[in-house]
Design a protein around this motif. Sequence first.
Motif, PDB file in Angstrom:
ATOM      1  N   LYS A   2     -28.432-123.134 -10.495  1.00  0.00           N
ATOM      2  CA  LYS A   2     -28.861-121.896  -9.845  1.00  0.00           C
ATOM      3  C   LYS A   2     -27.647-121.031  -9.518  1.00  0.00           C
ATOM      4  N   PHE A   3     -27.818-119.738  -9.668  1.00  0.00           N
ATOM      5  CA  PHE A   3     -26.770-118.764  -9.364  1.00  0.00           C
ATOM      6  C   PHE A   3     -27.325-117.720  -8.405  1.00  0.00           C
ATOM      7  N   SER A   4     -26.491-117.256  -7.507  1.00  0.00           N
ATOM      8  CA  SER A   4     -26.864-116.140  -6.637  1.00  0.00           C
ATOM      9  C   SER A   4     -26.717-114.846  -7.414  1.00  0.00           C
ATOM     10  N   ILE A   5     -27.586-113.906  -7.108  1.00  0.00           N
ATOM     11  CA  ILE A   5     -27.509-112.600  -7.751  1.00  0.00           C
ATOM     12  C   ILE A   5     -27.641-111.512  -6.693  1.00  0.00           C
ATOM     13  N   CYS A  19     -24.544-111.066 -11.289  1.00  0.00           N
ATOM     14  CA  CYS A  19     -24.259-112.437 -10.875  1.00  0.00           C
ATOM     15  C   CYS A  19     -22.783-112.483 -10.473  1.00  0.00           C
ATOM     16  N   PRO A  20     -22.486-112.367  -9.183  1.00  0.00           N
ATOM     17  CA  PRO A  20     -21.098-112.264  -8.724  1.00  0.00           C
ATOM     18  C   PRO A  20     -20.216-113.461  -9.085  1.00  0.00           C
ATOM     19  N   SER A  21     -20.794-114.642  -9.251  1.00  0.00           N
ATOM     20  CA  SER A  21     -19.981-115.812  -9.574  1.00  0.00           C
ATOM     21  C   SER A  21     -19.541-115.841 -11.039  1.00  0.00           C
ATOM     22  N   ILE A  22     -20.099-114.936 -11.859  1.00  0.00           N
ATOM     23  CA  ILE A  22     -19.679-114.802 -13.253  1.00  0.00           C
ATOM     24  C   ILE A  22     -19.234-113.350 -13.450  1.00  0.00           C
ATOM     25  N   PRO A  23     -17.944-113.092 -13.338  1.00  0.00           N
ATOM     26  CA  PRO A  23     -17.455-111.709 -13.460  1.00  0.00           C
ATOM     27  C   PRO A  23     -17.927-111.035 -14.755  1.00  0.00           C
ATOM     28  N   GLY A  24     -18.442-109.828 -14.593  1.00  0.00           N
ATOM     29  CA  GLY A  24     -18.905-109.052 -15.736  1.00  0.00           C
ATOM     30  C   GLY A  24     -20.326-109.352 -16.164  1.00  0.00           C
ATOM     31  N   CYS A  25     -20.996-110.262 -15.484  1.00  0.00           N
ATOM     32  CA  CYS A  25     -22.368-110.619 -15.837  1.00  0.00           C
ATOM     33  C   CYS A  25     -23.317-109.697 -15.073  1.00  0.00           C
ATOM     34  N   VAL A  26     -23.737-108.639 -15.758  1.00  0.00           N
ATOM     35  CA  VAL A  26     -24.564-107.589 -15.154  1.00  0.00           C
ATOM     36  C   VAL A  26     -25.698-107.258 -16.124  1.00  0.00           C
ATOM     37  N   SER A  27     -26.851-106.925 -15.585  1.00  0.00           N
ATOM     38  CA  SER A  27     -27.962-106.474 -16.413  1.00  0.00           C
ATOM     39  C   SER A  27     -28.770-105.454 -15.631  1.00  0.00           C
ATOM     40  N   GLN A  28     -29.865-105.018 -16.207  1.00  0.00           N
ATOM     41  CA  GLN A  28     -30.707-104.020 -15.557  1.00  0.00           C
ATOM     42  C   GLN A  28     -32.108-104.103 -16.109  1.00  0.00           C
ATOM     43  N   GLY A  29     -33.012-103.350 -15.497  1.00  0.00           N
ATOM     44  CA  GLY A  29     -34.388-103.281 -15.966  1.00  0.00           C
ATOM     45  C   GLY A  29     -35.117-102.123 -15.321  1.00  0.00           C
ATOM     46  N   GLU A  30     -36.146-101.675 -15.992  1.00  0.00           N
ATOM     47  CA  GLU A  30     -36.972-100.592 -15.456  1.00  0.00           C
ATOM     48  C   GLU A  30     -37.786-101.066 -14.262  1.00  0.00           C
ATOM     49  N   THR A  31     -38.147-102.351 -14.278  1.00  0.00           N
ATOM     50  CA  THR A  31     -38.863-102.944 -13.154  1.00  0.00           C
ATOM     51  C   THR A  31     -38.011-104.064 -12.566  1.00  0.00           C
ATOM     52  N   LYS A  32     -38.342-104.455 -11.365  1.00  0.00           N
ATOM     53  CA  LYS A  32     -37.620-105.553 -10.719  1.00  0.00           C
ATOM     54  C   LYS A  32     -37.749-106.832 -11.537  1.00  0.00           C
ATOM     55  N   ALA A  42     -28.725-112.878 -19.516  1.00  0.00           N
ATOM     56  CA  ALA A  42     -27.305-112.524 -19.434  1.00  0.00           C
ATOM     57  C   ALA A  42     -26.470-113.700 -18.936  1.00  0.00           C
ATOM     58  N   ILE A  43     -26.974-114.415 -17.939  1.00  0.00           N
ATOM     59  CA  ILE A  43     -26.253-115.584 -17.416  1.00  0.00           C
ATOM     60  C   ILE A  43     -26.110-116.635 -18.517  1.00  0.00           C
ATOM     61  N   ALA A  44     -27.197-116.916 -19.227  1.00  0.00           N
ATOM     62  CA  ALA A  44     -27.139-117.904 -20.309  1.00  0.00           C
ATOM     63  C   ALA A  44     -26.134-117.484 -21.374  1.00  0.00           C
ATOM     64  N   SER A  45     -26.120-116.199 -21.720  1.00  0.00           N
ATOM     65  CA  SER A  45     -25.175-115.706 -22.729  1.00  0.00           C
ATOM     66  C   SER A  45     -23.738-115.796 -22.242  1.00  0.00           C
TER      67      SER A  45
END
Length: 55
Positions: A2-5, A19-32, A42-45
């Motif tokens: 588990k990772f904090s986001i 995901c602050p514990s993985i620098p540069g791991c950022v994503s987005q979406g139109e909905t939550k 993104a975390i898996a990648s």
Amino acid sequence: MKFSITLDRDEDGVWIVECPSIPGCVSQGETKQEALDNIKDAIASCLQVRAERSF
């Protein structure tokens, strides 16, 4: 594993998730929910790339 986001909305209403514990791991979406689904991918990648670089 588990990772904090962090989850925020930008000025256009797009959900930004990081995901602050993985620098540069950022994503987005139109909905939550879309943003939450996207950060899982993104975390898996990010973890896969790190594993490949460690060899």
